[in-house]
Each structure stands twice: as structure tokens, then as C-alpha cells.
Design a protein around this motif. Structure first.
Motif, mmCIF file in Angstrom:
data_model
loop_
_atom_site.group_PDB
_atom_site.id
_atom_site.type_symbol
_atom_site.label_atom_id
_atom_site.label_comp_id
_atom_site.label_asym_id
_atom_site.label_seq_id
_atom_site.Cartn_x
_atom_site.Cartn_y
_atom_site.Cartn_z
ATOM 1 N N THR A 191 -52.703 3.429 3.850
ATOM 2 C CA THR A 191 -51.361 2.956 4.172
ATOM 3 C C THR A 191 -50.573 2.689 2.892
ATOM 4 O OG1 THR A 191 -52.216 1.906 6.150
ATOM 5 C CG2 THR A 191 -50.055 1.213 5.418
ATOM 6 N N GLY A 192 -49.335 3.155 2.874
ATOM 7 C CA GLY A 192 -48.492 2.865 1.716
ATOM 8 C C GLY A 192 -48.405 4.044 0.770
ATOM 9 N N ASP A 193 -47.554 3.899 -0.237
ATOM 10 C CA ASP A 193 -47.371 4.983 -1.186
ATOM 11 C C ASP A 193 -48.527 5.015 -2.191
ATOM 12 O OD1 ASP A 193 -46.887 2.860 -2.904
ATOM 13 O OD2 ASP A 193 -44.715 3.133 -2.896
ATOM 14 N N ARG A 194 -48.474 6.015 -3.067
ATOM 15 C CA ARG A 194 -49.573 6.199 -4.021
ATOM 16 C C ARG A 194 -49.697 5.004 -4.962
ATOM 17 N NH1 ARG A 194 -54.497 7.487 -4.327
ATOM 18 N NH2 ARG A 194 -55.204 8.166 -6.376
ATOM 19 N N SER A 195 -48.574 4.371 -5.292
ATOM 20 C CA SER A 195 -48.621 3.208 -6.174
ATOM 21 C C SER A 195 -49.427 2.078 -5.548
ATOM 22 C CB SER A 195 -47.190 2.734 -6.479
ATOM 23 O OG SER A 195 -47.207 1.536 -7.219
ATOM 24 N N PHE A 196 -49.192 1.812 -4.242
ATOM 25 C CA PHE A 196 -49.949 0.762 -3.572
ATOM 26 C C PHE A 196 -51.419 1.156 -3.438
ATOM 27 C CE2 PHE A 196 -51.732 -1.291 0.217
ATOM 28 C CZ PHE A 196 -51.553 -2.614 -0.130
ATOM 29 N N GLN A 197 -51.692 2.417 -3.150
ATOM 30 C CA GLN A 197 -53.079 2.869 -3.046
ATOM 31 C C GLN A 197 -53.818 2.662 -4.367
ATOM 32 O OE1 GLN A 197 -53.486 6.818 -1.334
ATOM 33 N NE2 GLN A 197 -51.800 6.411 0.081
ATOM 34 N N LYS A 198 -53.134 2.935 -5.492
ATOM 35 C CA LYS A 198 -53.773 2.732 -6.789
ATOM 36 C C LYS A 198 -54.072 1.252 -7.027
ATOM 37 C CE LYS A 198 -52.105 6.767 -9.354
ATOM 38 N NZ LYS A 198 -51.282 7.235 -10.495
ATOM 39 N N ARG A 199 -53.125 0.377 -6.661
ATOM 40 C CA ARG A 199 -53.369 -1.058 -6.795
ATOM 41 C C ARG A 199 -54.544 -1.485 -5.916
ATOM 42 N NH1 ARG A 199 -47.750 -1.378 -6.189
ATOM 43 N NH2 ARG A 199 -47.832 -2.585 -4.238
ATOM 44 N N SER A 200 -54.600 -0.940 -4.704
ATOM 45 C CA SER A 200 -55.673 -1.287 -3.777
ATOM 46 C C SER A 200 -57.027 -0.829 -4.314
ATOM 47 C CB SER A 200 -55.423 -0.645 -2.405
ATOM 48 O OG SER A 200 -54.188 -1.057 -1.877
ATOM 49 N N GLU A 201 -57.071 0.388 -4.816
ATOM 50 C CA GLU A 201 -58.327 0.922 -5.348
ATOM 51 C C GLU A 201 -58.796 0.103 -6.545
ATOM 52 O OE1 GLU A 201 -57.048 4.893 -6.058
ATOM 53 O OE2 GLU A 201 -57.011 5.386 -3.911
ATOM 54 N N ALA A 202 -57.848 -0.292 -7.394
ATOM 55 C CA ALA A 202 -58.218 -1.118 -8.553
ATOM 56 C C ALA A 202 -58.760 -2.467 -8.099
ATOM 57 C CB ALA A 202 -56.998 -1.301 -9.466
ATOM 58 N N ARG A 203 -58.141 -3.045 -7.066
ATOM 59 C CA ARG A 203 -58.616 -4.339 -6.571
ATOM 60 C C ARG A 203 -59.994 -4.218 -5.936
ATOM 61 N NH1 ARG A 203 -60.053 -9.094 -7.282
ATOM 62 N NH2 ARG A 203 -59.897 -10.525 -5.521
ATOM 63 N N VAL A 204 -60.264 -3.129 -5.225
ATOM 64 C CA VAL A 204 -61.598 -2.912 -4.656
ATOM 65 C C VAL A 204 -62.642 -2.845 -5.764
ATOM 66 C CG1 VAL A 204 -63.061 -1.239 -3.448
ATOM 67 C CG2 VAL A 204 -60.824 -1.834 -2.522
ATOM 68 N N ARG A 205 -62.300 -2.164 -6.868
ATOM 69 C CA ARG A 205 -63.242 -2.103 -7.993
ATOM 70 C C ARG A 205 -63.481 -3.493 -8.573
ATOM 71 N NH1 ARG A 205 -60.640 2.965 -8.763
ATOM 72 N NH2 ARG A 205 -59.014 2.074 -10.070
ATOM 73 N N GLU A 206 -62.416 -4.307 -8.655
ATOM 74 C CA GLU A 206 -62.594 -5.685 -9.147
ATOM 75 C C GLU A 206 -63.506 -6.487 -8.226
ATOM 76 O OE1 GLU A 206 -58.746 -7.380 -9.459
ATOM 77 O OE2 GLU A 206 -58.108 -6.130 -11.139
#
Length: 258
Positions: A191-206
Motif C-alpha cells: 500500500t502506498g507509493d514507492r517512497s512509503f514502501q521504502k520507509r516501510s522496508e527500512a523499518r522492517v529491517r530495523e
């Protein structure tokens, strides 16, 4: 990436898990409620029951520090398996063991549509066990992460005014504000644009590196590749493959390309 000692601490064990849904009332249609009541009165509650064997003998062990993707076609049992891990569905047979409190985040996670986004942030944080002080300290970060205020002051508006994408981003942002023992995400990163997906993926890694375990259900193989180091491939309720992300996703893509 978590070190080897951290990665070998088990957080979830699924031991020969079977999950069966039971659908009552036969083919449905007019009069089905009356027919169901008559069966109850006549003490024949099993008449017309259809069983759906949604998960069939799935076994695996997840370890602290892992991010695990779940892939498979629609109806393969991915979301059902997550609900069982979260304790929301009983197993027909087999067992699920967890270390710590599992948290399930889905794009359909309940929020109160008549309340503002702000109130939902507070209530969502409290529901996850955060103190009011923790919520206050993380509130602006949650709003900024979701991006819902980029085109106006939407956080002060009722949730019913949000698009489905805005609501899903806010749900993810609330859940991601807390460190989890086991966090399960059902399609949220799609859900969301690529910018939000990148933030989400980074948070999952954290979250993974903070010694939690993350499960991600997604039809977006790029999100799976970018986020997960291990993948479970389910089809028709059975675990077909469990291994490194690239190996399993390649096999899945080869099969679905036929």
C-alpha cells in the motif's frame, strides 16, 4: 543483520499445523437461517457443514532476528497461518508455540472510522501496550512516517474521510512505532507509493535487527526480496518450500510463469 547467536533463538514453532474452517448452512440462499435454526432445534448441528482444510501439516521454526516472507497464490493459506500464529484461530491439530507476544498487522486491522486519525493513533498505541507517555513521544514520528499529512491536516479528520491507502499507511505506522517480539504484516507494504514502501522496508529491517521476528505476506516479490532473508512458499495449504529468499522466490516465479 542479527548475529548467528541471536538468529538461533526460536520465536515461533509450528508443529504439523492443520487449520480447518467449517461453513454451516449448505449452499445458503433464502431460508438458510431458518433451516440452520431447525437443525439446532433438532440437535443435528453438523448437517450441511462444509469443511475447508486451509492449512495442511505446516511445520517450521522461526528465529529471532529473521524476516520471513510468505508467498503463494490467493487462497494458499498465508493469512490463515498468520492468524493461527497470532492466536486468533485455533488449530485443528498440531501446535503453534511462540516466545513473546505476536502482533498481527493487516490492511483490514480494525480502526474506529468515526474517530480522528489522532485519536486512533492514541488508541492503537494503548492497544499495543504502549504508555501514554510513549505515545506522546512517538506521535509526531508516527504521523510523519505515514505521510498522511503531506497534502493537508488529515490527522485531525475522521478516519472515514481517508482513502484505503491512507488508512493502511497509518495502521502500519502505528504498529511499526513499537518494538515487537513477533510482528506479522499482511500486505501492508503493498500500500502506498514507492517512497512509503521504502520507509516501510527500512523499518522492517530495523525491527528485525532489534531482535524481533517479522513475517510478511505480500504478492509484491520486490518487497519480499528487499525485506526478507527467508521465504515460506504455501500452496493449497501445504508448505512447498522453505529457504533463502532468492532461491524460493525464483522457484515460485518459474512455476507461476508457466
Amino acid at each position: 543483520m542479527a548475529d548467528q547467536n541471536t538468529a538461533r533463538v526460536p520465536t515461533v514453532i509450528a508443529d504439523d499445523v492443520h487449520i480447518v474452517y467449517r461453513v454451516y448452512g449448505g449452499a445458503g440462499g433464502r431460508g438458510s437461517a431458518t433451516a440452520a435454526l431447525n437443525r439446532i432445534i433438532k440437535r443435528t448441528p453438523n448437517a450441511g457443514v462444509r469443511e475447508v482444510h486451509a492449512v495442511k501439516g505446516v511445520s517450521f521454526t522461526a528465529y529471532r532476528g529473521q524476516a520471513i516472507g510468505l508467498i503463494g497464490s490467493n487462497g494458499s493459506g498465508k493469512s490463515t497461518l498468520l492468524k493461527a500464529i497470532a492466536g486468533l484461530l485455533p488449530t485443528e491439530s498440531g501446535k503453534v508455540y511462540t516466545d513473546g507476544q505476536p502482533s498481527l498487522l493487516g490492511v483490514n486491522a480494525a480502526m474506529m472510522n468515526d474517530l480522528t486519525g489522532e485519536r486512533n493513533v492514541i488508541l492503537g498505541g494503548l492497544a499495543m501496550g504502549m504508555s501514554r507517555e510513549e505515545i506522546r513521544s512517538r506521535y509526531q514520528g508516527i504521523v510523519d512516517f505515514s505521510g498522511i499529512n503531506e497534502k493537508g491536516d488529515f490527522i485531525t479528520l475522521p478516519m472515514r474521510t481517508y482513502s484505503s491507502g491512507m488508512a493502511a499507511r497509518l495502521r502500519f505506522s502505528i504498529a511499526a512505532a513499537k518494538d515487537h517480539d513477533v510482528l506479522m504484516i499482511d500486505e501492508a507494504l503493498a500500500t502506498g507509493d514507492r517512497s512509503f514502501q521504502k520507509r516501510s522496508e527500512a523499518r522492517v529491517r530495523e525491527l528485525r535487527e532489534e531482535a524481533g521476528t517479522v513475517f510478511l505476506v505480500s504478492h509484491n516479490n520486490r518487497s519480499i526480496r528487499d525485506t526478507c532473508d527467508r521465504v515460506l512458499w504455501l500452496e493449497r495449504g501445504e508448505l512447498l518450500m522453505d529457504g533463502p529468499t532468492d532461491e524460493v522466490v525464483r522457484a515460485y516465479e518459474k512455476e507461476t510463469a508457466r
